[in-house]
Scaffold this active site. Sequence first.
Site, mmCIF file in Angstrom:
data_model
loop_
_atom_site.group_PDB
_atom_site.id
_atom_site.type_symbol
_atom_site.label_atom_id
_atom_site.label_comp_id
_atom_site.label_asym_id
_atom_site.label_seq_id
_atom_site.Cartn_x
_atom_site.Cartn_y
_atom_site.Cartn_z
ATOM 1 N N HIS A 159 -3.209 4.890 1.684
ATOM 2 C CA HIS A 159 -2.210 3.868 2.012
ATOM 3 C C HIS A 159 -2.806 2.827 2.949
ATOM 4 C CE1 HIS A 159 1.845 5.573 0.683
ATOM 5 N NE2 HIS A 159 0.931 6.413 0.200
ATOM 6 N N GLU B 123 -1.561 0.165 3.976
ATOM 7 C CA GLU B 123 -0.543 -0.505 4.792
ATOM 8 C C GLU B 123 -0.127 0.291 6.013
ATOM 9 O OE1 GLU B 123 1.792 2.431 2.536
ATOM 10 O OE2 GLU B 123 0.068 1.165 2.099
ATOM 11 N N CYS C 248 -1.476 4.592 -4.375
ATOM 12 C CA CYS C 248 -0.912 5.933 -4.376
ATOM 13 C C CYS C 248 -0.285 6.241 -5.737
ATOM 14 C CB CYS C 248 0.073 6.103 -3.232
ATOM 15 S SG CYS C 248 0.419 7.842 -2.836
#
Length: 744
Positions: A190, A192, A89
């Site tokens: 993202h 995660e 990001c």
Amino acid sequence: MSILLVDSYDSFTFNLKNLIEKSTGCKVYTIHNDSYTLPKDTQSLDQLISLVDSIVIGPGPGSPSNESDVGIIPYLYKHYPKIPILGICLGFQTLCLANGAHIGYLVNPIHGQVHNITLEPTSDDDDDNDDLFNGFNNTFESVRYHSIYVKDEPILNMKPLAYTYCPETNSRTLMAAKHTIHPHYGVQYHPESICSKNGDVLLKNFWNISQRYNLETKRQINNVDITRDSHILQFKPLIDQFVPSTNYDYQYKDISNNPFQNDILQICEFIKASNESRDDFLLLNSALSPGNWSIIGLPETNNSLIISHSTEEEEESNKVHLSKWGNETTTNTINLKNNESIWTFISNFMKNQFYEPIIENDHLKTCPFIGGLVGFFSYEEGQVVNFAKLKKLTTGNVPDTKLCFIERFIALSKDHSFVVSIKKNDDHWLNSFTESILRSAPLDNINKSIQSFVKQGDDLRIIKPNKQHYENAFNKCQEYLKTGDSYELCLTTPTKILIPSYIQSWEIYKNLVTKNPSPYSSYLKFSDSSLLSTSPERFISWDRVKSEMRPIKGTVRKTSSMTYEKACQLLHVPKEIGENLMIVDLIRHDLFQMLDRVEVSKLMQVEEYKTVYQLVSVIDGYFERNSDLKSKNYKGIDLLYRSLPPGSMTGAPKKRSVEILYELEQNERRGLYSGVCGYWSINDKSDWSVIIRSLFNYTDDLNSNDKLNCWRCGAGGAITVLSECESEWEEMLTKLDSVLQMFE
């Protein structure tokens, strides 16, 4: 083998850290992007980089072109061309910008939305021995959180790896790229997030790339203990271990056949009448599931300890005040040292109170509370709050922490009730109190309306939020969201209710809980502050094995025409899902700071309450007692301390969002609203709710006078880029009316 993770004060960083460790088996060390001041700390940074195999640069708020947002990140890309780096990001955007890319702002920013990511086709002669997406399908789902994008145009020395397609603009947005010369990679999405696919595969691939590259280049990695570096983020547990206490003796009497039929309000009325109309009780009232037990704490006048703290004293000298119930004017003031806080103080206190009794009654042994601290922490007791510009609410120092140590109490479940004491040699009180309850007669007509208490000619005034002020703040929220400074902002508004001073707080509470029963209702009246709560939201509970957090994001008003099925349709839409997903990811990050095992056992399910339907998730964290795991040292109090203020009341990333919200809320203290209340039992079991749908009063409130007491009520909601001002205003009023309906 180790990886350095660079954190830009994001609220998802420790999700990423945990994912890296589980995917690679490596130890991950984390630093903030402003940990080093360059060029002064260049040598120290170089030393740290020489100790790691590779670097991951995480997400964060702000812009890659703003030095204060990215810190050392551009330096890493420029000065370490031979070290494998993965940017995510903000880290990805900074990588592209460092290599000549142009960035722009999305017309429609994407925060907390699941999108399809499509890999760029590779040719047969392309050397892809460093393939970041090895094992991926051509298209996969992942979560995006970004307002800034890298423009889809050729970038010198950068190769595009993946895109997402935007049907609104009929264009592509770059989602991944790699440097054609250096081992530098980046993804915009993202990996995660709880709803992203293949994040573990991506990080495993990057680790394989790193190992292969370091082997081929014969890069030497120094074998030194990295934890000696003071820049590494390390959280010291508040309690090393509990010290069993011999000061207590668990005794109880079964009063399930009491004349009040286990009606908790009737029992409190009995206590009040027995104490010459004084409110010598503290009530945690679980009126609805998932709360199973209600607790009526019975503090002793001139004996039960009260712990008080105000953040308004911290600028001069951080102090904790100790007093006794019924005599709070006489205090013992303790000056805390520089490395101490209210959290270290209560932890050191409770460390020496640990007690686990053998309880013979099969039903009573399921009650988690056996005695301990009962009270509240305000929003301002949270980790990332700056007090410098906050306005005064009270003539004195506002009480931010109030905790009473309870040794006598009544425990009530659906069909059972017990009188309990953990005081030694307390048989006389236990027997006499039990006998007085069992011999009492039921009370009649205890739930009078508030209006029936107001004398003719007296006022009861409600000062609601100003809609124009709300619209202005909403529009500013949108500006911050579109510039990437936040993904979600929980904008709140204060309401003041001026109530004739002769109306007792207990009468107000009875009306409130009757109109709006909830799982986490509370009546906590201290000498300088009172909290009347009908909160539906558990913040955190824990025992010695696990913790549970239950964030609520997404609300629909309950009407005669609103069914559960229709509420599900209204709440399972991108806007509401995005709000809830962001807080789930934030809470996972908060828990992963200390725990190795965090699981989402319920993701965005609709729950029904008396006045609303709400979208609820459940996140569990486990205290695994394995000597190889970091979580062996942490306790539930560490999770509470490092998770405040509640993410559902701030937005994400938490630190930047809190700073923005104080600006938008005109530097007003939230006070008890958005804080937490509950208990911490001496057996290290605990339950805390978020203070919403509540009224609170400070005895010396600046808006009170001889005739009127000022009660305060906060309400708000999460603002995202998909929010509409009018609907957010209406949702805020829905929450507010769940409390104010009692004054109709």
